[in-house]
Design a protein around this motif. Structure first.
Motif, mmCIF file in Angstrom:
data_model
loop_
_atom_site.group_PDB
_atom_site.id
_atom_site.type_symbol
_atom_site.label_atom_id
_atom_site.label_comp_id
_atom_site.label_asym_id
_atom_site.label_seq_id
_atom_site.Cartn_x
_atom_site.Cartn_y
_atom_site.Cartn_z
ATOM 1 N N CYS A 47 57.359 56.515 62.398
ATOM 2 C CA CYS A 47 56.365 56.799 63.442
ATOM 3 C C CYS A 47 56.974 57.734 64.490
ATOM 4 C CB CYS A 47 55.917 55.497 64.096
ATOM 5 S SG CYS A 47 54.780 55.770 65.459
ATOM 6 N N TYR A 49 55.897 58.340 67.519
ATOM 7 C CA TYR A 49 55.450 58.135 68.895
ATOM 8 C C TYR A 49 56.516 57.608 69.836
ATOM 9 C CZ TYR A 49 50.609 59.123 67.741
ATOM 10 O OH TYR A 49 49.463 59.733 67.363
ATOM 11 N N ILE A 56 56.738 53.618 58.228
ATOM 12 C CA ILE A 56 55.306 53.728 57.932
ATOM 13 C C ILE A 56 55.105 54.197 56.499
ATOM 14 C CG2 ILE A 56 53.283 55.159 58.482
ATOM 15 C CD1 ILE A 56 53.809 54.914 61.299
ATOM 16 N N LEU A 81 52.676 47.286 62.786
ATOM 17 C CA LEU A 81 52.568 48.510 63.594
ATOM 18 C C LEU A 81 51.802 48.170 64.855
ATOM 19 C CD1 LEU A 81 51.528 51.335 61.071
ATOM 20 C CD2 LEU A 81 53.778 50.983 62.079
ATOM 21 N N GLY A 85 50.673 53.239 66.535
ATOM 22 C CA GLY A 85 51.191 53.635 65.225
ATOM 23 C C GLY A 85 50.143 53.464 64.139
ATOM 24 N N LEU A 88 47.811 56.363 63.527
ATOM 25 C CA LEU A 88 48.555 57.618 63.363
ATOM 26 C C LEU A 88 47.768 58.681 62.583
ATOM 27 C CD1 LEU A 88 51.341 58.820 63.998
ATOM 28 C CD2 LEU A 88 52.088 58.048 61.765
#
Ligand code: SF4
Length: 211
Positions: A47, A49, A56, A81, A85, A88
């Motif tokens: 991820c 972020y 993931i 998550l 996430g 996403l």
């Protein structure tokens, strides 16, 4: 006919069970909805972020992201998550997503889209020029040293005293560029990035991750 409360429950329960008897065999399969991810390609990634760095699974079909979920084998998140996430795919499937680099010339007020090759050439040129301009082979620094005093003490001896002196050291470093890493980079990418920027002589190297 007299029906007791117990009889009533027996009769109605049996009727309910008969009415809800499950479909079997091919009839059951025919009723099952087809999985959205059937036939999709699965790619593992991280991820981008935040610094937690959750693993993931990204499912793609015909070049499009169709599903995203936590990787159960990811040691950090073990399949979970957070909402950011989990959403996403909206970053990828987003008409507002920038697909080209933006450039704002010095003094200009507007950003304009440029080609990737042009942007890469610019970055390489500026890194090279800045490194050439700011690279230092030596630098002066103040250090403490011990030495014999110039004058004797009351007993006639020359005591050892501590003095501060300026000395020149070999440093071979580039002070003109700093590098900030990203939590979206994995261990191996960070290793390669460290090798690259240290080979330029950078010493101001930071990372956004707080793991
Ligand atoms: S899924 Fe959430 S917690 Fe995990 S890295 Fe992404 S933003 Fe951070």
């Amino acid at each position: 006919m007299d029906v007791s409360r117990r009889d009533f429950l027996k009769i109605s329960g049996g009727t309910l069970l008969l009415g809800s008897s499950p479909a079997t065999g091919s009839a059951q399969e025919a009723q099952a909805p087809e999985l959205r991810i059937k036939g999709a390609k699965v790619t593992t990634t991280i991820c981008p972020y935040c610094s937690v760095g959750c693993s993931i699974l990204v499912y793609t079909k015909d070049g499009k992201v169709i599903n995203v979920e936590g990787d159960p084998e990811g040691p950090i998140n073990e399949g979970t998550l957070c909402p950011k996430g989990a959403s996403l795919s909206q970053m990828y499937n987003n008409p507002a997503r920038g697909m080209k680099p933006l450039y704002r010339a010095a003094g200009a007020a507007e950003w304009k889209e440029v080609e990737w090759d042009w942007a890469f050439d610019q970055i390489a040129r500026k890194v090279k020029d800045t490194r050439d301009r700011t690279f230092k082979t030596t630098a002066k620094s103040k250090v403490k040293e011990k030495k014999k005093a110039d004058t004797p003490d009351e007993s006639g001896l020359f005591p050892e005293i501590e003095v501060t002196v300026e000395k020149e050291f070999t440093v071979n470093r580039c002070d003109g560029i700093a590098h900030v890493g990203s939590a979206a980079m994995d261990n191996e990418e960070c290793y390669l990035m460290q090798k690259l920027v240290r080979s330029w002589g950078l010493v101001y190297i930071e990372h956004q991750a707080r793991i």
